[in-house]
Write a protein that holds these residues in place. Structure first.
Motif, mmCIF file in Angstrom:
data_model
loop_
_atom_site.group_PDB
_atom_site.id
_atom_site.type_symbol
_atom_site.label_atom_id
_atom_site.label_comp_id
_atom_site.label_asym_id
_atom_site.label_seq_id
_atom_site.Cartn_x
_atom_site.Cartn_y
_atom_site.Cartn_z
ATOM 1 N N ASP A 23 0.810 -1.223 0.000
ATOM 2 C CA ASP A 23 0.000 0.000 0.000
ATOM 3 C C ASP A 23 0.841 1.270 0.000
ATOM 4 N N GLY A 24 2.171 1.113 -0.069
ATOM 5 C CA GLY A 24 3.060 2.265 -0.125
ATOM 6 C C GLY A 24 3.559 2.745 1.221
ATOM 7 N N SER A 25 3.009 2.215 2.321
ATOM 8 C CA SER A 25 3.487 2.595 3.650
ATOM 9 C C SER A 25 4.789 1.858 3.964
ATOM 10 N N ARG A 26 5.540 2.406 4.888
ATOM 11 C CA ARG A 26 6.823 1.804 5.240
ATOM 12 C C ARG A 26 6.585 0.651 6.207
ATOM 13 N N ARG A 27 7.155 -0.510 5.894
ATOM 14 C CA ARG A 27 6.975 -1.666 6.770
ATOM 15 C C ARG A 27 7.845 -1.521 8.015
ATOM 16 N N ALA A 28 7.699 -2.480 8.931
ATOM 17 C CA ALA A 28 8.482 -2.479 10.161
ATOM 18 C C ALA A 28 9.948 -2.787 9.871
ATOM 19 N N LEU A 29 10.814 -2.245 10.698
ATOM 20 C CA LEU A 29 12.219 -2.633 10.683
ATOM 21 C C LEU A 29 12.322 -4.047 11.227
ATOM 22 N N ARG A 30 13.089 -4.890 10.561
ATOM 23 C CA ARG A 30 13.258 -6.284 10.979
ATOM 24 C C ARG A 30 14.678 -6.489 11.475
ATOM 25 N N VAL A 31 14.782 -6.898 12.727
ATOM 26 C CA VAL A 31 16.085 -7.105 13.366
ATOM 27 C C VAL A 31 16.230 -8.580 13.706
ATOM 28 N N GLY A 32 17.276 -9.224 13.182
ATOM 29 C CA GLY A 32 17.538 -10.629 13.469
ATOM 30 C C GLY A 32 18.533 -10.781 14.601
ATOM 31 N N LEU A 33 18.284 -11.740 15.477
ATOM 32 C CA LEU A 33 19.209 -12.052 16.568
ATOM 33 C C LEU A 33 19.616 -13.507 16.470
ATOM 34 N N GLY A 34 20.925 -13.742 16.321
ATOM 35 C CA GLY A 34 21.449 -15.096 16.238
ATOM 36 C C GLY A 34 22.579 -15.289 17.218
ATOM 37 N N GLY A 35 23.049 -16.530 17.309
ATOM 38 C CA GLY A 35 24.159 -16.818 18.195
ATOM 39 C C GLY A 35 24.102 -18.239 18.705
ATOM 40 N N PRO A 36 25.152 -18.690 19.373
ATOM 41 C CA PRO A 36 25.201 -20.062 19.882
ATOM 42 C C PRO A 36 24.134 -20.349 20.929
ATOM 43 N N HIS A 117 -0.789 -4.406 11.702
ATOM 44 C CA HIS A 117 -0.386 -3.133 11.099
ATOM 45 C C HIS A 117 -1.074 -1.960 11.796
ATOM 46 N N PRO A 118 -0.315 -0.907 12.162
ATOM 47 C CA PRO A 118 1.103 -0.725 11.835
ATOM 48 C C PRO A 118 2.030 -1.244 12.940
ATOM 49 N N LEU A 119 3.165 -1.802 12.529
ATOM 50 C CA LEU A 119 4.231 -2.197 13.442
ATOM 51 C C LEU A 119 5.459 -1.355 13.142
ATOM 52 N N ASP A 120 6.246 -1.098 14.169
ATOM 53 C CA ASP A 120 7.510 -0.387 13.990
ATOM 54 C C ASP A 120 8.692 -1.331 13.909
ATOM 55 N N LEU A 121 8.632 -2.437 14.652
ATOM 56 C CA LEU A 121 9.796 -3.304 14.819
ATOM 57 C C LEU A 121 9.354 -4.749 14.940
ATOM 58 N N VAL A 122 10.027 -5.633 14.183
ATOM 59 C CA VAL A 122 9.850 -7.075 14.339
ATOM 60 C C VAL A 122 11.205 -7.679 14.684
ATOM 61 N N LEU A 123 11.268 -8.361 15.815
ATOM 62 C CA LEU A 123 12.480 -9.054 16.236
ATOM 63 C C LEU A 123 12.369 -10.511 15.822
ATOM 64 N N VAL A 124 13.362 -11.007 15.074
ATOM 65 C CA VAL A 124 13.375 -12.395 14.609
ATOM 66 C C VAL A 124 14.548 -13.093 15.286
ATOM 67 N N GLU A 125 14.238 -14.006 16.193
ATOM 68 C CA GLU A 125 15.291 -14.716 16.929
ATOM 69 C C GLU A 125 15.531 -16.083 16.320
ATOM 70 N N SER A 126 16.765 -16.353 15.949
ATOM 71 C CA SER A 126 17.127 -17.679 15.456
ATOM 72 C C SER A 126 17.276 -18.636 16.618
ATOM 73 N N GLY A 127 17.014 -19.918 16.372
ATOM 74 C CA GLY A 127 17.375 -20.930 17.346
ATOM 75 C C GLY A 127 18.881 -20.961 17.510
ATOM 76 N N GLY A 128 19.349 -21.504 18.628
ATOM 77 C CA GLY A 128 20.788 -21.544 18.885
ATOM 78 C C GLY A 128 21.542 -22.283 17.807
ATOM 79 N N ASP A 129 22.614 -21.690 17.315
ATOM 80 C CA ASP A 129 23.422 -22.280 16.261
ATOM 81 C C ASP A 129 24.879 -21.968 16.555
ATOM 82 N N ASN A 130 25.737 -22.084 15.558
ATOM 83 C CA ASN A 130 27.160 -21.875 15.785
ATOM 84 C C ASN A 130 27.600 -20.511 15.263
ATOM 85 N N LEU A 131 28.907 -20.320 15.148
ATOM 86 C CA LEU A 131 29.442 -19.005 14.787
ATOM 87 C C LEU A 131 29.241 -18.654 13.313
ATOM 88 N N THR A 132 28.666 -19.567 12.533
ATOM 89 C CA THR A 132 28.436 -19.293 11.114
ATOM 90 C C THR A 132 27.028 -18.766 10.844
#
Length: 231
Positions: A23-36, A117-132
């Motif tokens: 619809d032309g509106s700005r979507r939420a910022l998506r921040v990913g969090l990963g790590g062991p 909608h509307p959202l400002d921020l979506v946090l996406v957390e990965s399951g625990g993984d390795n340094l890659t």
């Protein structure tokens, strides 16, 4: 499979990396969090939600291989209303769902954006993984990588894409350093050597202000995103 959403998701729009919604509106910022495993990713998500929820409209997506443990933790802690927390069961190594085949996560993120909608921020957390573990740029806009002091002060110098390329490196559980013989100065020097000018933040979430510097970093990116600037 997604927590609290047993029905079939509607057709995805898959605007993914596009900063604008259909619809032309700005979507939420998506921040990913990963790590062991055990580095404190879920605790970091929870602390960010508590700190930022009064100012920003937030949702969270968690990833686990066969369980919904992380999402259930966020629900028990009541860091966000239940409808703002969704779980993805990856059924395989978590990095595949955030980097190789992002469809389940993308579907979850876009469903949250459509229904809340509307959202400002979506946090996406990965399951625990390795340094890659790294996120696809089609899924998130910026990536935070979390390691912890208790795993050893040699972790930063081991490198790996998560440590060397993430937009922010968090070195967590600094309060444990005296108990595990970790040298924080060494970790800071090694992290600087691996990352150059990319930021590193030391945290411990046992104090109310433990997440403040990370929250300020996220807020800065949110301000840029809402202004239409690249993050």
């Amino acid at each position: 499979m997604h927590l609290d959403h047993s029905e079939t998701f509607p057709e995805r729009h898959t605007y993914s990396a596009d900063p604008l919604r259909p619809d032309g509106s700005r979507r939420a910022l998506r921040v990913g969090l990963g790590g062991p495993v055990g580095s404190g990713k879920t605790a970091t998500v929870a602390a960010l939600c508590r700190t930022l929820r009064d100012r920003w409209r937030i949702a969270a997506v968690t990833n686990d291989i066969y369980t919904r443990e992380d999402a259930e933790y966020l629900l028990r802690e009541a860091v966000l209303p239940p409808e703002r927390i969704t779980a993805v069961e990856t059924g395989a190594c978590p990095h595949t769902a955030i980097r190789d085949d992002i469809s389940a996560n993308l579907e979850a993120v876009e469903h949250l954006e459509e229904t809340l909608h509307p959202l400002d921020l979506v946090l996406v957390e990965s399951g625990g993984d390795n340094l890659t573990a790294t996120f696809s740029k089609g899924l998130v806009d910026v990536q935070i990588f979390v390691i912890d002091v208790a795993s050893g002060d040699d972790i930063p110098r081991k490198g790996g894409p998560g440590i060397t390329t993430a937009d922010l490196l968090i070195i967590n559980k600094t309060d444990l350093a005296p108990h595990v013989g970790a040298d924080l100065d060494t970790m800071a020097i090694d992290a600087k050597r691996q990352r150059g000018d990319l930021p590193v933040i030391f945290t411990h979430l046992t104090s109310d202000d433990g997440i403040r510097e990370v929250a300020d970093w996220v807020t800065g990116h949110l301000a840029q995103w809402r202004a239409g600037a690249a993050v």
